[in-house]
Design a protein around this motif. Structure first.
Motif, PDB file in Angstrom:
ATOM      1  N   LYS A  76      11.566  -9.584   2.662  1.00  0.00           N
ATOM      2  CA  LYS A  76      11.307  -8.150   2.207  1.00  0.00           C
ATOM      3  C   LYS A  76      10.390  -7.591   2.902  1.00  0.00           C
ATOM      4  CE  LYS A  76       9.827  -5.963  -2.065  1.00  0.00           C
ATOM      5  NZ  LYS A  76      10.709  -5.383  -2.512  1.00  0.00           N
ATOM      6  N   VAL A  77      10.187  -6.170   3.336  1.00  0.00           N
ATOM      7  CA  VAL A  77       9.233  -5.496   4.051  1.00  0.00           C
ATOM      8  C   VAL A  77       8.884  -4.275   3.216  1.00  0.00           C
ATOM      9  CG1 VAL A  77       8.863  -4.127   6.199  1.00  0.00           C
ATOM     10  CG2 VAL A  77      10.304  -6.307   6.273  1.00  0.00           C
ATOM     11  N   ILE A  78       7.581  -4.096   2.792  1.00  0.00           N
ATOM     12  CA  ILE A  78       7.072  -3.201   2.241  1.00  0.00           C
ATOM     13  C   ILE A  78       6.146  -2.494   3.251  1.00  0.00           C
ATOM     14  CG2 ILE A  78       5.222  -2.272   0.346  1.00  0.00           C
ATOM     15  CD1 ILE A  78       6.248  -4.838  -1.213  1.00  0.00           C
ATOM     16  N   SER A  79       6.472  -1.339   3.341  1.00  0.00           N
ATOM     17  CA  SER A  79       5.622  -0.433   4.375  1.00  0.00           C
ATOM     18  C   SER A  79       4.700   0.545   3.886  1.00  0.00           C
ATOM     19  CB  SER A  79       6.843   0.541   5.319  1.00  0.00           C
ATOM     20  OG  SER A  79       7.273  -0.409   6.053  1.00  0.00           O
ATOM     21  N   PHE A  80       3.473   0.574   4.483  1.00  0.00           N
ATOM     22  CA  PHE A  80       2.464   1.804   3.910  1.00  0.00           C
ATOM     23  C   PHE A  80       2.198   2.785   4.975  1.00  0.00           C
ATOM     24  CE2 PHE A  80       0.848  -2.215   1.822  1.00  0.00           C
ATOM     25  CZ  PHE A  80       1.376  -1.840   0.415  1.00  0.00           C
ATOM     26  N   LYS A  81       2.342   4.112   4.429  1.00  0.00           N
ATOM     27  CA  LYS A  81       2.217   5.205   5.565  1.00  0.00           C
ATOM     28  C   LYS A  81       0.574   5.675   5.409  1.00  0.00           C
ATOM     29  CE  LYS A  81       6.347   5.713   7.050  1.00  0.00           C
ATOM     30  NZ  LYS A  81       6.965   5.658   8.505  1.00  0.00           N
ATOM     31  N   SER A  82      -0.072   5.298   4.309  1.00  0.00           N
ATOM     32  CA  SER A  82      -1.517   5.448   4.261  1.00  0.00           C
ATOM     33  C   SER A  82      -2.237   4.563   3.294  1.00  0.00           C
ATOM     34  CB  SER A  82      -1.459   6.815   3.270  1.00  0.00           C
ATOM     35  OG  SER A  82      -1.032   6.653   1.955  1.00  0.00           O
ATOM     36  N   HIS A  83      -3.562   4.757   3.467  1.00  0.00           N
ATOM     37  CA  HIS A  83      -4.463   3.849   2.706  1.00  0.00           C
ATOM     38  C   HIS A  83      -4.281   3.970   1.176  1.00  0.00           C
ATOM     39  CE1 HIS A  83      -6.995   3.948   6.542  1.00  0.00           C
ATOM     40  NE2 HIS A  83      -6.552   2.787   6.340  1.00  0.00           N
ATOM     41  N   PHE A 134       3.523  -4.060   5.956  1.00  0.00           N
ATOM     42  CA  PHE A 134       3.567  -3.220   7.228  1.00  0.00           C
ATOM     43  C   PHE A 134       2.788  -2.011   7.003  1.00  0.00           C
ATOM     44  CE2 PHE A 134       6.292  -0.372  10.340  1.00  0.00           C
ATOM     45  CZ  PHE A 134       5.190  -0.608  11.364  1.00  0.00           C
ATOM     46  N   PHE A 135       1.489  -2.015   7.826  1.00  0.00           N
ATOM     47  CA  PHE A 135       0.898  -0.905   7.877  1.00  0.00           C
ATOM     48  C   PHE A 135       1.245   0.066   9.004  1.00  0.00           C
ATOM     49  CE2 PHE A 135      -1.277  -3.193   4.890  1.00  0.00           C
ATOM     50  CZ  PHE A 135      -2.339  -2.207   4.384  1.00  0.00           C
ATOM     51  N   ASP A 136       1.996   1.327   8.378  1.00  0.00           N
ATOM     52  CA  ASP A 136       2.746   2.205   9.292  1.00  0.00           C
ATOM     53  C   ASP A 136       1.850   3.572   9.482  1.00  0.00           C
ATOM     54  OD1 ASP A 136       4.595   3.299  11.231  1.00  0.00           O
ATOM     55  OD2 ASP A 136       6.114   3.408   9.829  1.00  0.00           O
ATOM     56  N   LEU A 137       0.757   3.370   9.812  1.00  0.00           N
ATOM     57  CA  LEU A 137      -0.109   4.525   9.657  1.00  0.00           C
ATOM     58  C   LEU A 137      -0.226   5.395  10.879  1.00  0.00           C
ATOM     59  CD1 LEU A 137      -1.264   2.612   7.223  1.00  0.00           C
ATOM     60  CD2 LEU A 137      -3.316   3.822   7.491  1.00  0.00           C
ATOM     61  N   PRO A 138      -0.569   6.905  10.719  1.00  0.00           N
ATOM     62  CA  PRO A 138      -0.745   7.560  12.034  1.00  0.00           C
ATOM     63  C   PRO A 138      -1.627   7.125  13.109  1.00  0.00           C
ATOM     64  CG  PRO A 138      -0.732   8.966   9.981  1.00  0.00           C
ATOM     65  CD  PRO A 138      -0.880   7.374   9.505  1.00  0.00           C
ATOM     66  N   THR A 139      -1.339   7.406  14.168  1.00  0.00           N
ATOM     67  CA  THR A 139      -2.227   6.832  15.311  1.00  0.00           C
ATOM     68  C   THR A 139      -3.657   7.488  15.209  1.00  0.00           C
ATOM     69  OG1 THR A 139      -0.426   6.659  16.868  1.00  0.00           O
ATOM     70  CG2 THR A 139      -2.702   7.016  17.680  1.00  0.00           C
ATOM     71  N   ASP A 140      -3.862   8.676  14.822  1.00  0.00           N
ATOM     72  CA  ASP A 140      -5.281   9.045  14.684  1.00  0.00           C
ATOM     73  C   ASP A 140      -5.959   8.346  13.610  1.00  0.00           C
ATOM     74  OD1 ASP A 140      -3.480  10.461  12.790  1.00  0.00           O
ATOM     75  OD2 ASP A 140      -5.327  11.898  12.572  1.00  0.00           O
ATOM     76  N   VAL A 141      -5.444   7.924  12.639  1.00  0.00           N
ATOM     77  CA  VAL A 141      -5.935   7.157  11.355  1.00  0.00           C
ATOM     78  C   VAL A 141      -6.353   5.711  12.022  1.00  0.00           C
ATOM     79  CG1 VAL A 141      -5.799   5.919   9.414  1.00  0.00           C
ATOM     80  CG2 VAL A 141      -4.818   8.443   9.625  1.00  0.00           C
ATOM     81  N   CYS A 161      -0.413  -1.577  13.215  1.00  0.00           N
ATOM     82  CA  CYS A 161      -1.238  -1.305  14.122  1.00  0.00           C
ATOM     83  C   CYS A 161      -3.133  -1.769  14.081  1.00  0.00           C
ATOM     84  CB  CYS A 161      -1.440   0.046  14.591  1.00  0.00           C
ATOM     85  SG  CYS A 161      -2.374   0.787  16.098  1.00  0.00           S
ATOM     86  N   CYS A 162      -3.832  -1.976  14.983  1.00  0.00           N
ATOM     87  CA  CYS A 162      -5.103  -2.363  14.894  1.00  0.00           C
ATOM     88  C   CYS A 162      -5.837  -1.031  14.351  1.00  0.00           C
ATOM     89  CB  CYS A 162      -5.704  -2.430  16.324  1.00  0.00           C
ATOM     90  SG  CYS A 162      -4.959  -3.800  17.266  1.00  0.00           S
ATOM     91  N   GLY A 163      -6.816  -1.022  13.603  1.00  0.00           N
ATOM     92  CA  GLY A 163      -7.395  -0.117  12.853  1.00  0.00           C
ATOM     93  C   GLY A 163      -6.918   0.544  11.565  1.00  0.00           C
ATOM     94  N   SER A 164      -5.573   0.098  11.404  1.00  0.00           N
ATOM     95  CA  SER A 164      -4.736   0.560  10.202  1.00  0.00           C
ATOM     96  C   SER A 164      -5.359   0.262   8.894  1.00  0.00           C
ATOM     97  CB  SER A 164      -3.391   0.324  10.190  1.00  0.00           C
ATOM     98  OG  SER A 164      -3.196  -1.306  10.344  1.00  0.00           O
TER      99      SER A 164
END
Length: 162
Positions: A145-152, A87-94, A12-15
């Motif tokens: 290969k996909v590496i996902s991040f849920k946080s910075h 893949f930056f999978d961060l929360p919407t508010d972030v 997402c933009c801003g992630s």
């Protein structure tokens, strides 16, 4: 040792994609291509889709690259050609906070763009509209290969291992 040579950074933009991509390029020595810098001109006009696809295809002919950016209409081509996806999978508010607080003048985009209603709506609806399409594309290319991040912090921790 980092073995991947064809990498995309999406989410997402801003992630924090571009910040991460720049640090990854520094650590790996891989050339970095920022799609926002390719797509946008200084006057806030942009490339037409055929030319944008052509430029991406030229980049992907190389044997080493990091490509940062979403651009949903062309992402399937990049996923097909890459070896690794961050893949930056961060929360919407972030992500909303990231867009609102980022600098107006950025080195990853040729023009100044204010966060408008369309961008904010895109971010708010990302998890419902864009993310499922992206996850489907990942599923279509199981060799990638996909590496996902849920946080910075997760992204920073990953970089610290390189």
């Amino acid at each position: 040792m980092f073995v991947y040579k064809k990498i995309i950074v999406v989410g997402c933009c801003g992630s924090g994609k571009s910040t991460f991509a720049k640090k990854l390029a520094e650590k790996t020595g891989l050339p970095l291509y920022l799609l926002d810098n390719i797509y946008w001109f200084p006057d806030a006009s942009h490339l037409e889709r055929p030319e944008f696809i052509k430029r991406q295809n030229e980049i992907m002919k190389n044997d080493r690259w990091i490509i940062d950016g979403n651009y949903g209409s062309t992402i399937k081509h990049r996923i097909k050609e890459c070896e690794l996806v961050f893949f930056f999978d961060l929360p919407t508010d972030v992500c909303l906070k990231g867009v609102v607080q980022r600098e107006k003048v950025r080195d990853d985009i040729a023009c100044e763009l204010e966060p408008d209603k369309a961008l904010l709506d895109y971010i708010i609806n990302y998890n419902k509209k864009s993310k499922p399409k992206l996850l489907f594309l990942f599923m279509l290319h199981p060799r990638v290969k996909v590496i996902s991040f849920k946080s910075h912090k997760e992204a920073d921790d990953y970089l610290s291992t390189l």
